[in-house]
Scaffold this motif. Structure first.
Motif, PDB file in Angstrom:
ATOM      1  N   UNK A   1       0.832  -1.211   0.000  1.00  0.00           N
ATOM      2  CA  UNK A   1       0.000   0.000   0.000  1.00  0.00           C
ATOM      3  C   UNK A   1       0.864   1.256   0.000  1.00  0.00           C
ATOM      4  N   UNK A   2       2.051   1.172   0.572  1.00  0.00           N
ATOM      5  CA  UNK A   2       2.974   2.307   0.535  1.00  0.00           C
ATOM      6  C   UNK A   2       3.457   2.584  -0.883  1.00  0.00           C
ATOM      7  N   UNK A   3       3.457   1.563  -1.735  1.00  0.00           N
ATOM      8  CA  UNK A   3       3.892   1.706  -3.124  1.00  0.00           C
ATOM      9  C   UNK A   3       2.705   1.825  -4.075  1.00  0.00           C
ATOM     10  N   UNK A   4       1.527   2.217  -3.524  1.00  0.00           N
ATOM     11  CA  UNK A   4       0.335   2.466  -4.339  1.00  0.00           C
ATOM     12  C   UNK A   4      -0.225   1.201  -4.970  1.00  0.00           C
ATOM     13  N   UNK A   5      -0.100   0.079  -4.265  1.00  0.00           N
ATOM     14  CA  UNK A   5      -0.629  -1.190  -4.746  1.00  0.00           C
ATOM     15  C   UNK A   5      -1.488  -1.802  -3.637  1.00  0.00           C
ATOM     16  N   UNK A   6      -2.680  -2.272  -3.995  1.00  0.00           N
ATOM     17  CA  UNK A   6      -3.631  -2.772  -3.008  1.00  0.00           C
ATOM     18  C   UNK A   6      -4.030  -4.192  -3.362  1.00  0.00           C
ATOM     19  N   UNK A   7      -4.408  -4.982  -2.335  1.00  0.00           N
ATOM     20  CA  UNK A   7      -4.727  -6.399  -2.519  1.00  0.00           C
ATOM     21  C   UNK A   7      -6.179  -6.630  -2.107  1.00  0.00           C
ATOM     22  N   UNK A   8      -6.928  -7.325  -2.976  1.00  0.00           N
ATOM     23  CA  UNK A   8      -8.319  -7.654  -2.713  1.00  0.00           C
ATOM     24  C   UNK A   8      -8.534  -9.147  -2.925  1.00  0.00           C
ATOM     25  N   UNK A   9      -9.450  -9.731  -2.153  1.00  0.00           N
ATOM     26  CA  UNK A   9      -9.926 -11.085  -2.417  1.00  0.00           C
ATOM     27  C   UNK A   9     -11.082 -10.928  -3.382  1.00  0.00           C
ATOM     28  N   UNK A  10     -11.018 -11.654  -4.506  1.00  0.00           N
ATOM     29  CA  UNK A  10     -12.027 -11.500  -5.555  1.00  0.00           C
ATOM     30  C   UNK A  10     -12.715 -12.835  -5.822  1.00  0.00           C
ATOM     31  N   UNK A  11     -13.773 -12.775  -6.600  1.00  0.00           N
ATOM     32  CA  UNK A  11     -14.531 -13.974  -6.963  1.00  0.00           C
ATOM     33  C   UNK A  11     -13.655 -14.890  -7.815  1.00  0.00           C
ATOM     34  N   UNK A  12     -13.830 -16.202  -7.708  1.00  0.00           N
ATOM     35  CA  UNK A  12     -13.001 -17.134  -8.477  1.00  0.00           C
ATOM     36  C   UNK A  12     -13.144 -16.972  -9.987  1.00  0.00           C
ATOM     37  N   UNK A  13     -14.287 -16.494 -10.454  1.00  0.00           N
ATOM     38  CA  UNK A  13     -14.497 -16.343 -11.899  1.00  0.00           C
ATOM     39  C   UNK A  13     -14.203 -14.928 -12.393  1.00  0.00           C
ATOM     40  N   UNK A  14     -13.695 -14.047 -11.534  1.00  0.00           N
ATOM     41  CA  UNK A  14     -13.424 -12.658 -11.920  1.00  0.00           C
ATOM     42  C   UNK A  14     -12.231 -12.581 -12.864  1.00  0.00           C
ATOM     43  N   UNK A  15     -12.334 -11.696 -13.850  1.00  0.00           N
ATOM     44  CA  UNK A  15     -11.246 -11.454 -14.785  1.00  0.00           C
ATOM     45  C   UNK A  15     -10.563 -10.137 -14.432  1.00  0.00           C
ATOM     46  N   UNK A  16      -9.436  -9.864 -15.083  1.00  0.00           N
ATOM     47  CA  UNK A  16      -8.729  -8.610 -14.840  1.00  0.00           C
ATOM     48  C   UNK A  16      -9.601  -7.415 -15.209  1.00  0.00           C
ATOM     49  N   UNK A  17     -10.346  -7.523 -16.297  1.00  0.00           N
ATOM     50  CA  UNK A  17     -11.219  -6.426 -16.719  1.00  0.00           C
ATOM     51  C   UNK A  17     -12.327  -6.188 -15.697  1.00  0.00           C
ATOM     52  N   UNK A  18     -12.884  -7.266 -15.134  1.00  0.00           N
ATOM     53  CA  UNK A  18     -13.919  -7.128 -14.103  1.00  0.00           C
ATOM     54  C   UNK A  18     -13.367  -6.419 -12.872  1.00  0.00           C
ATOM     55  N   UNK A  19     -12.189  -6.826 -12.426  1.00  0.00           N
ATOM     56  CA  UNK A  19     -11.580  -6.236 -11.235  1.00  0.00           C
ATOM     57  C   UNK A  19     -11.263  -4.769 -11.481  1.00  0.00           C
ATOM     58  N   UNK A  20     -10.710  -4.454 -12.641  1.00  0.00           N
ATOM     59  CA  UNK A  20     -10.383  -3.068 -12.980  1.00  0.00           C
ATOM     60  C   UNK A  20     -11.634  -2.192 -12.947  1.00  0.00           C
ATOM     61  N   UNK A  21     -12.706  -2.646 -13.587  1.00  0.00           N
ATOM     62  CA  UNK A  21     -13.937  -1.865 -13.632  1.00  0.00           C
ATOM     63  C   UNK A  21     -14.549  -1.711 -12.247  1.00  0.00           C
ATOM     64  N   UNK A  22     -14.515  -2.766 -11.443  1.00  0.00           N
ATOM     65  CA  UNK A  22     -15.102  -2.711 -10.112  1.00  0.00           C
ATOM     66  C   UNK A  22     -14.350  -1.731  -9.209  1.00  0.00           C
ATOM     67  N   UNK A  23     -13.018  -1.773  -9.228  1.00  0.00           N
ATOM     68  CA  UNK A  23     -12.223  -0.879  -8.373  1.00  0.00           C
ATOM     69  C   UNK A  23     -12.387   0.562  -8.829  1.00  0.00           C
ATOM     70  N   UNK A  24     -12.341   0.791 -10.144  1.00  0.00           N
ATOM     71  CA  UNK A  24     -12.478   2.161 -10.646  1.00  0.00           C
ATOM     72  C   UNK A  24     -13.842   2.744 -10.298  1.00  0.00           C
ATOM     73  N   UNK A  25     -14.886   1.956 -10.388  1.00  0.00           N
ATOM     74  CA  UNK A  25     -16.216   2.466 -10.109  1.00  0.00           C
ATOM     75  C   UNK A  25     -16.475   2.608  -8.609  1.00  0.00           C
ATOM     76  N   UNK A  26     -16.000   1.668  -7.801  1.00  0.00           N
ATOM     77  CA  UNK A  26     -16.286   1.705  -6.369  1.00  0.00           C
ATOM     78  C   UNK A  26     -15.500   2.792  -5.645  1.00  0.00           C
ATOM     79  N   UNK A  27     -14.240   2.990  -6.016  1.00  0.00           N
ATOM     80  CA  UNK A  27     -13.379   3.916  -5.294  1.00  0.00           C
ATOM     81  C   UNK A  27     -13.087   5.211  -6.053  1.00  0.00           C
ATOM     82  N   UNK A  28     -13.569   5.365  -7.275  1.00  0.00           N
ATOM     83  CA  UNK A  28     -13.334   6.556  -8.107  1.00  0.00           C
ATOM     84  C   UNK A  28     -11.845   6.849  -8.272  1.00  0.00           C
ATOM     85  N   UNK A  29     -11.094   5.846  -8.729  1.00  0.00           N
ATOM     86  CA  UNK A  29      -9.658   5.983  -8.962  1.00  0.00           C
ATOM     87  C   UNK A  29      -9.332   5.461 -10.356  1.00  0.00           C
ATOM     88  N   UNK A  30      -8.105   5.704 -10.806  1.00  0.00           N
ATOM     89  CA  UNK A  30      -7.620   5.216 -12.098  1.00  0.00           C
ATOM     90  C   UNK A  30      -6.693   4.037 -11.838  1.00  0.00           C
TER      91      UNK A  30
END
Length: 97
Positions: A23-52
């Motif tokens: 987190x000090x290096x601007x990287x965060x770790x989440x537990x995600x659904x087993x069927x989640x893809x990189x695109x799903x995770x990217x869209x979910x984080x960007x929409x939930x937290x309003x970040x790039x």
């Protein structure tokens, strides 16, 4: 992406010493659904937290083999997402997720 799908994709933040160092290096770790893809995770984080989101890496962590009363069993595995944000952006993981 609907709120239901976001909450299904991002299960919980993964809290550990390694995650705190990342987190000090601007990287965060989440537990995600087993069927989640990189695109799903990217869209979910960007929409939930309003970040790039700059980069997403997914890891499948296998469950440990444990024995109980002389019977071997497996703990459930989990899928983790390492999310790197653009410079100057942060997430307060403890309050939102």
């Amino acid at each position: 992406m609907s709120n239901e799908r976001i909450l299904n994709t991002l299960r919980a933040p993964h809290i550990s010493e390694k995650a705190a160092r990342l987190a000090e290096k601007n990287q965060y770790v989440f537990v995600v659904a087993p069927e989640a893809t990189k695109a799903d995770v990217r869209a979910a984080v960007e929409q939930m937290f309003d970040v790039k989101v700059e980069q997403v890496n997914l890891v499948n962590a296998k469950g440990k083999v444990k024995s109980f009363r002389f019977r071997a069993g497996n703990r459930q595995g989990k899928r983790k997402a390492y999310v790197r944000l653009a410079d100057g952006q942060t997430i307060d993981v403890s309050s939102k997720a």
